[in-house]
Design a protein around this motif. Structure first.
Motif, mmCIF file in Angstrom:
data_model
loop_
_atom_site.group_PDB
_atom_site.id
_atom_site.type_symbol
_atom_site.label_atom_id
_atom_site.label_comp_id
_atom_site.label_asym_id
_atom_site.label_seq_id
_atom_site.Cartn_x
_atom_site.Cartn_y
_atom_site.Cartn_z
ATOM 1 N N LEU A 144 0.842 -1.194 0.000
ATOM 2 C CA LEU A 144 0.000 0.000 0.000
ATOM 3 C C LEU A 144 0.876 1.242 0.000
ATOM 4 C CD1 LEU A 144 -2.742 1.525 0.436
ATOM 5 C CD2 LEU A 144 -2.337 1.235 2.892
ATOM 6 N N VAL B 189 -3.385 5.550 8.213
ATOM 7 C CA VAL B 189 -4.215 5.095 7.101
ATOM 8 C C VAL B 189 -4.180 3.570 7.085
ATOM 9 C CG1 VAL B 189 -4.603 5.155 4.621
ATOM 10 C CG2 VAL B 189 -3.663 7.168 5.777
ATOM 11 N N ALA C 265 -6.049 0.177 5.077
ATOM 12 C CA ALA C 265 -6.912 -0.304 3.996
ATOM 13 C C ALA C 265 -7.264 -1.761 4.256
ATOM 14 C CB ALA C 265 -6.220 -0.159 2.647
ATOM 15 N N VAL D 6 -9.077 6.407 8.096
ATOM 16 C CA VAL D 6 -8.078 7.453 8.305
ATOM 17 C C VAL D 6 -8.298 8.043 9.691
ATOM 18 C CG1 VAL D 6 -7.126 9.622 7.435
ATOM 19 C CG2 VAL D 6 -8.072 7.948 5.826
ATOM 20 N N ARG E 259 -1.409 -1.116 6.481
ATOM 21 C CA ARG E 259 -1.395 0.198 7.126
ATOM 22 C C ARG E 259 -0.197 1.016 6.677
ATOM 23 N NH1 ARG E 259 -1.885 -0.624 13.481
ATOM 24 N NH2 ARG E 259 -1.202 -2.767 13.168
ATOM 25 N N ILE F 90 -4.288 6.187 -3.861
ATOM 26 C CA ILE F 90 -3.935 4.924 -3.205
ATOM 27 C C ILE F 90 -3.449 3.967 -4.285
ATOM 28 C CG2 ILE F 90 -4.817 2.938 -1.918
ATOM 29 C CD1 ILE F 90 -6.665 6.162 -1.600
ATOM 30 N N HIS G 189 -14.265 5.022 1.111
ATOM 31 C CA HIS G 189 -14.235 3.921 0.145
ATOM 32 C C HIS G 189 -13.720 4.451 -1.192
ATOM 33 C CE1 HIS G 189 -17.277 3.037 3.235
ATOM 34 N NE2 HIS G 189 -16.635 1.886 3.252
ATOM 35 N N VAL H 56 0.293 5.488 -0.168
ATOM 36 C CA VAL H 56 -0.659 6.598 -0.139
ATOM 37 C C VAL H 56 0.088 7.870 -0.511
ATOM 38 C CG1 VAL H 56 -2.210 7.967 1.298
ATOM 39 C CG2 VAL H 56 -2.111 5.491 1.586
ATOM 40 N N ILE I 7 -12.504 -1.313 -1.261
ATOM 41 C CA ILE I 7 -11.528 -0.961 -0.220
ATOM 42 C C ILE I 7 -12.260 -0.218 0.887
ATOM 43 C CG2 ILE I 7 -9.455 0.347 0.364
ATOM 44 C CD1 ILE I 7 -8.499 0.098 -2.453
ATOM 45 N N HIS I 8 -12.025 -0.643 2.128
ATOM 46 C CA HIS I 8 -12.456 0.122 3.293
ATOM 47 C C HIS I 8 -11.223 0.862 3.809
ATOM 48 C CE1 HIS I 8 -16.391 -1.947 3.706
ATOM 49 N NE2 HIS I 8 -15.724 -2.961 3.179
ATOM 50 N N LEU I 9 -11.221 2.169 3.659
ATOM 51 C CA LEU I 9 -10.070 2.976 4.061
ATOM 52 C C LEU I 9 -10.431 3.750 5.321
ATOM 53 C CD1 LEU I 9 -7.219 3.524 2.663
ATOM 54 C CD2 LEU I 9 -8.132 5.807 2.255
#
Length: 464
Positions: free
Chosen positions: A221, A298, A300, A264, A313, A238, A275, A223, A260-262
């Motif tokens: 991941l 963050v 995901a 923050v 993360r 992302i 999302h 970001v 994706i469940h993001l």
């Protein structure tokens, strides 16, 4: 007998749409620009035909025009527009698809775009059904032939030959019917195999699965939010890459109604459950306004085809701009008012601990397929560096409060059903002592209510 065979044939199975059986809705949450949408593909059924799409908006979403586009293999087949009003709720549209196979539903609001992969299922006749059908038909043919021979031929004993064929055909048909319940289905395209037109239309033709289909590595991941400043709208990218090859990851499944469940978390403990929208292979985007400068955690949560559910993360720095007042340290159990809604939170210590939120009325709506969500992060060392602590915290959990099952209903109810609650219970076992930040989420009146809490877990003791 022939009618029995036809009944077997007409009740044939179907391919699956990202793990959802034909006849069920497919729901996908999308954070498109400044809008929080839920795209509902209604009753995914056999192609060709119309595809009914509901776009569910939430409180605070701006009105506007949204273009929907159905495409396959990079070619647009149909498109339409839906006018989103100021009032939150479901807005319907209709697009057409002309064949089973992998498709993409494109979203375009004039500023931001998204692409949702989905599968148009095919009517699939399993081999055992073909054997049953063929056996009964052959038995009928042999029966007629035997009767003709017995009545018209001077040597009626010749009728024993078609009689033997009829018995053999019946044996094949009955064996196929009896084995149908124990015959395993082939790997499901979309859920277990990378979908193609061929394996969706005939999954039995290529039922062999590669040895790597269930051993794909975790994703990496990254970001990227260049120029992100507090008080300004941040455009966040992302990027997901394969942990082995470094190639873009484009095999995400719809997991709990999102790709994706993001989550923050800000430096002082504000939480966003977003999302990101897919704009290309392994490339997702979302926008939000960070209220304060500092380090944001963050995380995901996603499900990869052949790789299972994964939680990855990282951190995201936000430069100083126009900071909002710091988020106060949240309370523990007790009553509070969230966006005009009174919520009473009860914490019963134990192993596991039970956390229950009580709302005023039984009119809660499902959100992401669940009655409620509980995010637990900790232990946290400082109230002013929650984001940095959360990024490295040993515990990062996402707990669900389930919706009661509705017998006879395929899939789960969507947000248009406001009939649940008023209690939203969770159970969770804290693995270590320390200070934990907890956020409880539920939906009412198309508004996602987030209840922040702080729980202290003493050594060998009960939550405080």
């Amino acid at each position: 007998m022939v009618f029995c065979a036809l009944a077997f044939l007409l009740s044939g199975g179907t391919a699956q749409a990202d793990g959802v059986s034909s006849g069920a809705d497919v729901q996908v949450a999308q954070t498109l620009g400044t809008r929080d949408l839920t795209i509902v593909l209604r009753r995914m059924d056999i192609a060709p035909g119309p595809l009914h799409v509901d776009v569910v908006t939430h409180a605070g979403n701006p009105p506007g025009t949204l273009k929907l586009r159905a495409s396959t293999a990079g070619t647009t087949f149909s498109e339409t527009t839906v006018q989103l009003g100021e009032r939150p709720g479901a807005y319907s549209a209709l697009v057409r698809i002309d064949q089973p196979g992998p498709w993409e539903l494109g979203l375009d609001d004039g500023t931001d775009t998204a692409s949702i992969p989905f599968i148009a299922p095919a009517r699939v006749v399993p081999p055992w059904e073909k054997a049953t059908f063929g056996g009964f038909v052959a038995a009928g043919v042999f029966l007629v032939l035997g009767l003709v021979i017995a009545m018209r031929v001077k040597r009626p004993q010749l009728a024993l030959l078609p009689a033997g064929g009829m018995v053999a055909a019946l044996a094949v048909a009955i064996t196929g019917a009896m084995l149908s319940a124990s015959t395993p289905p082939p790997p499901a395209p979309g859920a277990e195999l990378d979908p193609t037109i061929d394996n969706i239309q005939d999954p039995y033709a290529n039922a062999q699965m590669s040895t790597v289909d269930f051993s794909r590595p975790p994703v990496n991941l990254a970001v990227r939010a260049p120029g992100a400043r507090s008080g300004g709208l941040a455009d966040v990218r992302i990027v997901l890459t394969d942990g082995a090859t470094g190639r873009p990851v484009d095999d995400l499944l719809v997991h709990d109604n999102a790709l994706i469940h993001l989550v923050v978390i800000s430096p002082t403990g504000r939480l966003w459950h977003l999302h990101p929208v897919r704009v290309g292979p392994g490339d997702y985007r979302m926008k939000f306004t960070p209220p304060e400068a500092g380090t944001y955690a963050v995380a995901a949560e996603l499900a990869r085809r052949g790789g299972g559910v994964q939680l990855v993360r990282t951190t995201m720095p936000v430069a100083a701009g126009t900071d909002s007042p710091a988020e106060p340290v949240p309370a523990g159990a007790g009553s509070r008012v969230i966006k005009g809604n009174e919520v009473d939170v009860d914490v019963k210590p134990g192993t596991p601990t039970t956390i229950t939120a009580r709302f005023a009325r039984a009119d809660l709506q499902p959100w992401l397929g669940m009655l409620g969500h509980l995010i637990v992060v900790g232990p946290i060392t400082g109230d002013g560096r929650v984001g940095a602590d959360a990024a490295a915290a040993p515990t990062w959990a996402h707990v669900h409060s389930m919706i009661p099952q509705s017998p006879g209903m395929p899939g789960k109810p969507d947000e248009t059903v406001a009939a649940y609650g008023p209690t939203v219970p969770f159970t969770y076992t804290f693995g270590a002592p320390g200070k934990y930040r907890v956020w409880l989420q539920a939906e009412r009146d198309y508004t996602v209510l987030t209840v922040p809490m702080q729980i202290e877990i003493p050594s060998g003791g009960a939550p405080q």
